[in-house]
Design an enzyme around this catalytic site. Structure first.
Site, mmCIF file in Angstrom:
data_model
loop_
_atom_site.group_PDB
_atom_site.id
_atom_site.type_symbol
_atom_site.label_atom_id
_atom_site.label_comp_id
_atom_site.label_asym_id
_atom_site.label_seq_id
_atom_site.Cartn_x
_atom_site.Cartn_y
_atom_site.Cartn_z
ATOM 1 N N VAL A 1 11.866 25.402 -34.375
ATOM 2 C CA VAL A 1 11.738 26.860 -34.347
ATOM 3 C C VAL A 1 12.496 27.435 -33.162
ATOM 4 C CG1 VAL A 1 10.101 28.773 -34.101
ATOM 5 C CG2 VAL A 1 9.559 26.838 -35.569
ATOM 6 N N GLU B 1 15.244 32.800 -35.671
ATOM 7 C CA GLU B 1 14.937 33.402 -36.965
ATOM 8 C C GLU B 1 14.762 34.909 -36.889
ATOM 9 O OE1 GLU B 1 11.124 32.452 -34.958
ATOM 10 O OE2 GLU B 1 12.978 31.364 -35.352
ATOM 11 N N ASP C 1 43.596 63.294 -42.841
ATOM 12 C CA ASP C 1 44.147 64.547 -43.344
ATOM 13 C C ASP C 1 44.417 65.471 -42.163
ATOM 14 O OD1 ASP C 1 44.080 63.969 -46.083
ATOM 15 O OD2 ASP C 1 41.955 64.468 -46.201
ATOM 16 N N ASN D 1 17.525 29.667 -26.372
ATOM 17 C CA ASN D 1 17.166 28.538 -27.240
ATOM 18 C C ASN D 1 17.838 27.253 -26.786
ATOM 19 O OD1 ASN D 1 15.849 30.506 -28.608
ATOM 20 N ND2 ASN D 1 16.963 30.308 -30.522
ATOM 21 N N GLU E 1 15.998 25.865 -23.798
ATOM 22 C CA GLU E 1 14.771 25.171 -24.184
ATOM 23 C C GLU E 1 15.083 23.775 -24.730
ATOM 24 O OE1 GLU E 1 12.793 27.717 -26.939
ATOM 25 O OE2 GLU E 1 12.775 29.423 -25.558
#
Length: 874
Positions: A278, A283, A325, A686, A689
């Protein structure tokens, strides 16, 4: 079956007077009875579906299984803790996605088509969703038909019905027709249907059915039933997530093998492996991306840019060419007639009454669809309103003059013909001093349009009160006078007339054999902010391109005034003469196009895209839709643009301002930069970790972090700080570097490398001291590691606000949302450590003041390390 009865009977059944329409109170009552005029999209998700979606991912299902296993093994505290984190994470995701859905629904509501309806005796614009049965609706070229209706008036009306019947050619409509009751849908020429497009002419219809009661509603609700699609960015993030999942599985296998070899409990290894998986996969990214894009779209709306598709927010950041334009976008779209040139003489307005100039202005005012409001203001096309204003000032009893020339037929303006023709009865010629030859009973045609188009069909010129045969020298003199006006930046409109020899003449006979009355020069000044916006484009590496239907000389004058430099002006004829293989090379250098049709716009867009450019293209007409769809970012005009153009576009300019496009591009760059920030932040955290979990066993330590501790860190990292980075203000110089390559990965420009190195720095900053604390026998070593790693992640949120600039340059509190988010996260972390029930659940021990200060010092150290790496450009 309204198609099988006369108009009068149909109106009686519907219960409406076409002269006044419904009353406001009756419209409200019918809206309550029949409901909104909407066919619901299948793509919209209910709140329950959003909530269920938060618990359907593989990762969440694994966590639920882990909670069930913990409960089965009797670890009830751990079971409830995992369940609580799953619920909290689901609630956060639900709130994010619910807010994004609400923002998108608001954008869809604002970008929906409108309808011109007659209520209380006056014509007003209302959202198409508020149209009710009985409404009298006015239809013009370029509009989407808002609901099913019985036609009561038509003027050369043709409707493109391919969305309903599959027929590719527009269908000619006739309100006077009465058909058999069994007439099939394609044969119902006296009806119009929701979702079809007015391709030509105009008409009036009485609405007979709305919403799901319409023909399109009965055919399985096809209208707007589009599946919601992921943006390219979300697809790249999904791909990134899959790659990270593969890496996570490999790491989990390694951790499990090491733990098994060292004799760790299988249950703990199982839960830790799940937690590491996880931690490795962010996520929360898809929901965070959706929220960031939706909030960015709302900020653009505040700057008058309505984004209809979220993918456009991302694409805006890489725009390299803006094709705009001229009229209304680079200029103010406030036309004013300043000069009139007749074969006799030239007049600079305002001027005194003169037969020749008054005749020209009267003809231009009659060949005109501008209307006067109850307050006396003229509304409609800016050029046509300018002619009405000038004619009203020059002609005595102007209203009476127009009443003596009632319109009996017309050929509307089109981009192909570049002219408009109207046919009038002569109830009494209003201009006695400039009588045209011919019997007073004969109808007369007035034509206005491009000078070169009218001169090609001119056989006579009106001079000294008579029609003389046109000569080559006279035509050449007219062209020179035209060029002189155009060089002064004027838009030049020619005006001519022709007697209709017989009332039964075909509409094809309305042109040709024209009598030239003269031409008018109109000025539309550039917007004050246009030059500054174009200069900003150049600094940002974006090439502005002006595309106009005006004369090349006029185009060159306006382009030079706003700062668009070009060696030459490319005309529509030049484009048609170019071989297809040479067009991309020309498009790469040309910045001004004149006398260009919508079909030419499409060729320009395709040529630029073949060269690898990311193109934003503006447009407002029906025929602009293909170019808007083909461009990278289609930009429609919100003021005066057609419904078809708006439906084809990705973005709508509510103020028709070029500077708004540039502001939207800037906002797109800021949003994409912020997306990269929180992607880098999440990957760094992450990765850190993972380094800790891998290095601990390698150093001979027990598992460094408990499963719940990893889940907790993942929860507060993916939450407030990451979202706060998504609303970071623009960095200095965001518009001073070239646009990013359109195919660049989200990890491009070394972001992936920085995330790995920053993650390694984060992991080493915490695991090395933790190893020492473990070796020294400190009982609180795991809580110290848990707390220091969490605080280090929070401090890195500040350091990762910029890829290049230091926090000292950006300012520590210039993003108050981030400061608040980090403060909340820090408070929550210390609550986990010091509040006894929470400390028990998360396996934490209270820290002394010295230990807490040590954790804070490590967070400063990791922050300083990232700042030093930025200085080294490593």
């Amino acid at each position: 079956m309204h198609h099988s009865i006369p108009v009068e009977e149909a109106l009686s059944r519907i219960g409406v007077d076409p002269a006044t329409g419904l009353s406001s109170s009756e419209a409200v009552a019918r809206l309550a009875a029949h409901g909104p005029n909407e066919i619901r999209s299948a793509g919209a998700r209910s709140p329950w579906a959003l909530l269920a979606g938060q618990f359907s991912s593989t990762v969440v299902l694994i966590l639920i299984a882990a909670a069930a296993v913990s409960g089965f093994l009797g670890e009830y505290v751990e079971c409830f803790a995992i369940a609580a984190l799953v619920i909290l994470n689901g609630a956060l995701g639900f709130l994010q996605e619910f807010r994004a859905e609400r923002a998108l629904e608001e954008l869809r509501r604002l970008s929906g088509p409108s309808a011109q309806v007659r209520r209380d005796g006056r014509v007003r614009s209302v959202p198409a969703s508020e149209v009710v049965p009985g409404d009298i609706v006015q239809l013009e070229a370029g509009q989407l038909v808002p609901a099913d209706g019985r036609l009561i008036e038509t003027a050369n009306l043709r409707v493109q019905e391919s969305a309903l019947t599959g027929e590719s050619e527009p269908v000619a409509k006739d309100a006077r027709s009465v058909l058999d009751a069994g007439a099939t849908l394609p044969d119902r020429v006296n009806m119009v249907h929701i979702g079809t497009v007015v391709a030509y002419g105009r008409g009036t219809a009485a609405i007979t059915a709305t919403g799901s009661d319409t023909e399109l509603g009965r055919v399985a609700g096809l209208l707007e039933q589009t599946e919601s699609e992921s943006t390219p960015l979300e697809q790249r993030l999904d791909q990134l997530g899959r790659h990270l999942a593969i890496v996570a599985l490999a790491l989990v296998a390694i951790l499990f093998a090491i733990g098994w070899w060292r004799g760790e409990p299988v249950r703990l290894l199982f839960l830790t492996a799940i937690s590491v998986a996880v931690a490795a996969v962010p996520e929360g990214l898809p929901a965070a991306v959706t929220v960031a894009l939706a909030l960015g779209a709302q900020r653009m709306l505040a700057r008058h840019a309505l984004v209809r598709r979220l993918a456009a927010v991302e694409t805006l950041g890489s725009v390299s060419v803006i094709c705009s334009d001229k009229t209304g976008t680079l200029t103010q779209n406030r036309m004013r007639v300043v000069a009139v040139v007749t074969p006799d003489r030239r007049f600079d307005l305002p001027a005194g009454p003169d037969p020749a100039s008054s005749l020209l202005l009267l003809a231009a005012a009659a060949c005109n669809d501008a209307e006067q409001t109850a307050g006396g203001e003229w509304t409609g096309d800016p050029t046509e309103t300018a002619f009405k204003v000038a004619a009203a000032a020059a002609i005595q009893d102007f209203d009476r003059a127009l009443r003596l020339l009632p319109r009996i037929d017309e050929v509307p303006f089109s981009s192909e013909s570049r002219r408009m023709t109207t046919i009038h009865k002569r109830l009494g010629w209003p201009h006695a001093a400039a009588e045209l030859p011919g019997g007073a009973e004969l109808p007369i045609a007035f034509v206005k349009g491009a000078v070169d188009v009218l001169l090609a069909e001119t056989s006579h010129v009106w001079t000294h009160g008579r029609a003389d045969r046109a000569t080559a020298a006279g035509i050449e003199q007219i062209r020179r006078e035209h060029d002189e006006l155009a060089r002064r930046g004027m838009r030049v409109i020619g005006v001519a007339a022709r007697l209709i020899p017989e009332t039964g003449a075909s509409r094809e006979d309305f042109g040709g054999n024209l009598t030239w009355l003269g031409m008018a020069g109109l000025i539309d000044p550039p917007r004050q902010e246009a030059a500054a916006a174009i200069a900003e484009c150049r600094l940002a590496g974006i090439r502005p391109v002006m595309i106009t239907g005006d004369h090349p000389i006029t185009a060159a004058a306006i382009a030079a005034e706003v700062g668009i430099a070009s060696r030459e002006v490319i005309t529509g004829r030049d484009l048609e003469a170019l071989p297809p293989d040479r067009l991309p090379a020309v498009a790469e250098v040309a910045s001004v196009y004149a006398r260009v049709s919508p079909e030419h716009k499409l060729r320009i867009v395709e040529a630029l895209r073949r060269s690898g450019r990311v193109v934003a293209m503006t447009g407002d007409g029906v025929n602009d839709a293909p170019a808007l769809k083909r461009s990278s970012i289609g930009v429609a005009m919100g003021q005066g643009g057609t419904d078809v153009a708006r439906e084809a576009a990705d973005m709508v300019l509510l103020d028709n301002n070029f500077a708004t496009i540039v502001a939207a591009v800037k906002e797109g760059r800021v949003i994409y930069a912020n997306l990269r920030k929180f992607v880098e932040f999440l990957l760094t955290c992450n990765t850190g970790e993972l380094w800790v979990m891998l290095a601990g066993p390698v150093f001979g330590m027990p598992l460094p972090l408990l499963p719940l501790q990893i889940l907790w860190m993942n929860f507060i990292t993916d939450g407030p700080p990451a979202l706060a980075l998504g609303v970071d203000p623009a960095e200095p110089g965001v518009m001073r570097h070239p646009p990013r390559p359109p195919g660049e990965s989200i990890l491009g420009d070394r972001l992936g490398w920085r995330a790995l190195t920053n993650g390694a720095l984060l992991g080493l900053t915490t695991i090395v001291p933790a190893w020492l604390w473990w070796r020294w026998g400190w009982e609180s070593w795991q809580t110290l590691l848990f707390t220091s790693l969490t605080l280090c992640q929070q401090s890195l949120a500040f350091a990762l606000r910029s890829e290049r600039d230091s926090v000292a340059k950006l300012g520590l509190f210039t993003n108050p949302w981030l400061a608040a988010a980090v403060a909340v996260s820090v408070v929550l972390q210390f609550a986990v450590v010091y509040v006894p029930p929470l400390a028990t659940i998360f396996g934490a021990a209270p820290l002394t003041a010295r230990e807490a200060a040590l954790c804070l010092a490590l967070s400063v150290l990791s922050f300083a390390g990232v700042e030093f790496r930025k200085r080294l450009r490593f």
